[in-house]
Design a protein around this motif. Structure first.
Motif, mmCIF file in Angstrom:
data_model
loop_
_atom_site.group_PDB
_atom_site.id
_atom_site.type_symbol
_atom_site.label_atom_id
_atom_site.label_comp_id
_atom_site.label_asym_id
_atom_site.label_seq_id
_atom_site.Cartn_x
_atom_site.Cartn_y
_atom_site.Cartn_z
ATOM 1 N N TYR B 35 0.849 -1.180 0.000
ATOM 2 C CA TYR B 35 0.000 0.000 0.000
ATOM 3 C C TYR B 35 0.892 1.240 0.000
ATOM 4 O O TYR B 35 2.052 1.191 0.415
ATOM 5 N N GLN B 37 0.825 5.380 1.291
ATOM 6 C CA GLN B 37 0.103 6.343 2.114
ATOM 7 C C GLN B 37 0.780 7.703 2.018
ATOM 8 O O GLN B 37 1.957 7.835 2.341
ATOM 9 N N PRO B 43 -4.108 4.663 3.769
ATOM 10 C CA PRO B 43 -3.334 3.898 2.771
ATOM 11 C C PRO B 43 -4.171 3.564 1.544
ATOM 12 O O PRO B 43 -5.379 3.357 1.633
ATOM 13 N N MET B 89 4.726 7.113 2.249
ATOM 14 C CA MET B 89 5.067 5.956 3.088
ATOM 15 C C MET B 89 4.586 4.721 2.319
ATOM 16 O O MET B 89 3.420 4.657 1.911
ATOM 17 N N LEU B 91 3.773 0.902 2.598
ATOM 18 C CA LEU B 91 3.429 -0.063 3.637
ATOM 19 C C LEU B 91 3.266 -1.457 3.051
ATOM 20 O O LEU B 91 2.710 -1.627 1.969
ATOM 21 N N GLY B 110 6.561 0.261 7.660
ATOM 22 C CA GLY B 110 6.595 1.159 6.507
ATOM 23 C C GLY B 110 7.990 1.618 6.129
ATOM 24 O O GLY B 110 8.922 1.581 6.935
ATOM 25 N N ARG B 112 9.509 5.085 4.521
ATOM 26 C CA ARG B 112 9.173 6.458 4.120
ATOM 27 C C ARG B 112 10.141 6.907 3.038
ATOM 28 O O ARG B 112 11.358 6.929 3.264
#
Lengths: 111, 116
Positions: B35, B37, B43, B89, B91, B110, B112
Motif C-alpha cells: 500500500y 500512504q 493507505p 510511506m 506499507l 513502513g 518512508r
C-alpha cells in the motif's frame, strides 16, 4: 469506486471524555478492520468484525459493524492521552483481498 | 520476531533514481500486500501476492513500479525513475489463509520515501 468516509476528521478532547468515530460507505463489505496508526509507523490492528450487527469490546473501545455491513463505529469511553493517534477503518469486499481504507480520524486527547 | 518487517525504514533519493524496498511477511502468511500512504490520507492499495503469484494490481501502479515475490516469502517493490510525487510511506502487510480471521492484514512499520 468504493469509498469509506470517516467522521469526524479531527477530534481534540480532554482526558476522561467519551467519543465516537463513524465509518460509512455505500458498499457492502465482507469484513471491516479498525487500525490505529502513530506518526512514522504502520497501522496497528485493533479489531476485525465480520458479522453484520457484531459488537466487539476491547477494554474501553467498543466496535460495531452495521447490520447491512456498510458502516461501522468505534466508541471510546473515558479517553486517555495514550489513545491519541490516527484511527483508520478498512473494509474488504467479497470479490477481492485488498483493503479499502477510510479517510482517517485524527484523535488528540489532552491530559 | 513474529511481525512484518520492512527495509529500509527511510529512503531519501534524487529525482530520476531507482529505489527498491523489501518486505518480510509474518512466517507462513501466504498473502502479501503493498500500500502507499501520503500525508494525511489513509493507505491506498497498490498490489498483492498469493504465494509468488501477483493477483491484483491497482491503476496507481504505473509502469515505473514493479513488485516481485520470487519464492513466495519476502517481496520487493522497485520504483524506477522516481518522481517527487512518489514521496510517500510505502506499507507492506501480510495475511494468512486459514482461520476465523484469515482476512486480517497485519502491517509492517513502513518505508518512508522522500524524492528530492
Amino acid at each position: 469506486t468504493q469509498l469509506l468516509e470517516q467522521s469526524p476528521q479531527f477530534l481534540s478532547i480532554q482526558e476522561g471524555e467519551n467519543l465516537t468515530v463513524y465509518c460509512n460507505s455505500s458498499s457492502v463489505f465482507s469484513s471491516l478492520q479498525w487500525y490505529r496508526q502513530e506518526p512514522g509507523e504502520g497501522p496497528v490492528l485493533l479489531v476485525t468484525v465480520v458479522t453484520g450487527g457484531e459488537v466487539k469490546k476491547l477494554k474501553r473501545l467498543t466496535f460495531q459493524f452495521g447490520d447491512a455491513r456498510k458502516d461501522s463505529s468505534l466508541h471510546i469511553t473515558a479517553a486517555q492521552p495514550g489513545d491519541t493517534g490516527l484511527y483508520l477503518c478498512a473494509g474488504r469486499s467479497y470479490n477481492t483481498d485488498k483493503l479499502i481504507f477510510g479517510t482517517g480520524t485524527r484523535l488528540q486527547v489532552f491530559p | 520476531d513474529t511481525g512484518v518487517s520492512q527495509n529500509p525504514r527511510h529512503k531519501i533519493t534524487k529525482r530520476g533514481q531507482n529505489v527498491t524496498f523489501r518486505c518480510d511477511p509474518i512466517s507462513e502468511h501466504n498473502r502479501l500486500y503493498w500500500y502507499r500512504q501520503t500525508l494525511g490520507q489513509g493507505p491506498e492499495f497498490l498490489t498483492y501476492f498469493q504465494n509468488e503469484a501477483q493477483l491484483e494490481k491497482s491503476r496507481l501502479l504505473s509502469d515505473r513500479f514493479s513488485a516481485e515475490r520470487p519464492k513466495g516469502s519476502f517481496s520487493t517493490l522497485e520504483i524506477q525513475r522516481t518522481e517527487q510525487g512518489d514521496s510517500a510511506m510505502y506499507l507492506c502487510a501480510s495475511s494468512g489463509v486459514r482461520g476465523p480471521f484469515q482476512e486480517t492484514q497485519y502491517f509492517g512499520p513502513g518505508t518512508r520515501l522522500l524524492v528530492l
